[in-house]
Design an enzyme around this catalytic site. Structure first.
Site, mmCIF file in Angstrom:
data_model
loop_
_atom_site.group_PDB
_atom_site.id
_atom_site.type_symbol
_atom_site.label_atom_id
_atom_site.label_comp_id
_atom_site.label_asym_id
_atom_site.label_seq_id
_atom_site.Cartn_x
_atom_site.Cartn_y
_atom_site.Cartn_z
ATOM 1 N N GLN A 17 0.828 -1.201 0.000
ATOM 2 C CA GLN A 17 0.000 0.000 0.000
ATOM 3 C C GLN A 17 0.868 1.258 0.000
ATOM 4 O O GLN A 17 0.348 2.362 -0.110
ATOM 5 C CB GLN A 17 -0.893 0.011 1.243
ATOM 6 C CG GLN A 17 -1.836 -1.181 1.310
ATOM 7 C CD GLN A 17 -2.561 -1.244 2.634
ATOM 8 O OE1 GLN A 17 -3.599 -0.635 2.816
ATOM 9 N NE2 GLN A 17 -2.002 -1.988 3.584
ATOM 10 N N VAL B 290 3.644 4.043 -1.295
ATOM 11 C CA VAL B 290 3.939 4.670 -2.584
ATOM 12 C C VAL B 290 5.411 5.047 -2.699
ATOM 13 O O VAL B 290 5.824 5.654 -3.686
ATOM 14 C CB VAL B 290 3.041 5.910 -2.819
ATOM 15 C CG1 VAL B 290 1.582 5.482 -2.915
ATOM 16 C CG2 VAL B 290 3.211 6.961 -1.723
ATOM 17 N N HIS C 285 -1.485 1.189 -4.510
ATOM 18 C CA HIS C 285 -1.887 2.586 -4.341
ATOM 19 C C HIS C 285 -1.066 3.542 -5.202
ATOM 20 O O HIS C 285 -1.107 4.746 -4.994
ATOM 21 C CB HIS C 285 -1.796 2.992 -2.879
ATOM 22 C CG HIS C 285 -2.866 2.378 -2.033
ATOM 23 N ND1 HIS C 285 -2.817 2.351 -0.657
ATOM 24 C CD2 HIS C 285 -4.025 1.756 -2.372
ATOM 25 C CE1 HIS C 285 -3.897 1.734 -0.183
ATOM 26 N NE2 HIS C 285 -4.629 1.358 -1.208
#
Length: 238
Positions: free
Chosen positions: A95, A97, A113
């Site tokens: 999740q 970045v 994500h």
């Protein structure tokens, strides 16, 4: 080999020890901004300049030489290489970045994500590598008439990337490990349920328990519990 199909889900907790603040603090802020202002399509429409600036600063942080993958990132990459060498299958769903998993050497990654170091064409939906500043005047290279770009981040209200691949891996998993994530934000919060339905052994590695239905839970800093758990897996015959 006791486990052949392994799926790992990571969240902000695995990168915290590298110096990246967790996504949302107790006041509902992300790096001192309201979530809805910097992580929603509506926030981007209201104030695109703020959103571009916000992600430019996050992207710039990744270039700081002091920011390095920690022992947990490195352990996952080492384990993946060994598990694949033994003929297993390994999927890392993150999740996060940031680029710390990639820098550590992980290969089979689903960044559900999005990624800071890419930009998204607002017309075609295609991603482009992007390591510098991104502004409203920048344009894509994929359209006949170059179109505006936005941060390649999945915002609230948008559909995460590669969900089909995530569920395909979970549906055949015999081990699912959740690392450094609260398990409260869907659809990732439902991944453990899918793995359980597939008959997988479920494990939580976190600072503290976030759910009471896991088969195994180990709690403490990621750089400790992740290393200890995956080292123990590598010691299993296989």
């Amino acid at each position: 080999m006791r486990y052949r199909q392994i799926v790992v889900l990571t969240g902000a907790g695995i990168s915290a020890e590298s110096g990246i603040r967790t996504f949302r603090d107790q006041n509902g802020l992300w790096e001192d901004h309201r979530i809805e202002d910097v992580a929603s399509p509506e926030g981007f429409q209201r104030n695109p300049g703020l959103v571009y600036q916000f992600y430019n600063l996050r992207r710039q942080q990744l270039l700081d030489p002091a920011l390095e993958p920690n022992a947990a990132h490195l352990m996952l990459a080492e384990f993946e290489a060994e598990h694949l060498r033994r003929g297993g299958r390994f999927t890392l769903i993150t999740q996060n970045v940031d680029n710390l998993h990639q820098r550590a050497g992980s290969r089979h990654i689903i960044p559900m994500h999005g990624q800071l170091q890419s930009a998204l064409c607002q017309s075609s939906g295609l991603s482009h590598p992007w390591t510098g500043e991104l502004t409203a005047v920048d344009r894509c290279r994929c359209c006949a008439t170059p179109q505006p770009l936005r941060p390649d981040i999945v915002w609230f209200g948008e559909v995460p990337y590669q969900l089909d691949q995530c569920f395909d891996a979970l549906s055949v998993a015999d081990l699912f490990v959740s690392i450094g994530t609260s398990g409260k934000v869907y659809p990732a919060a439902g991944f453990m349920d899918v793995a359980q339905q597939a008959g997988a052994v479920t494990v939580e590695l976190n600072l503290e328990p976030t759910r009471n239905d896991v088969d195994q839970g180990y709690y403490g800093p990621a750089s400790e519990v992740v290393v200890e758990f995956f080292e123990s897996l590598m010691e299993l015959p296989g």
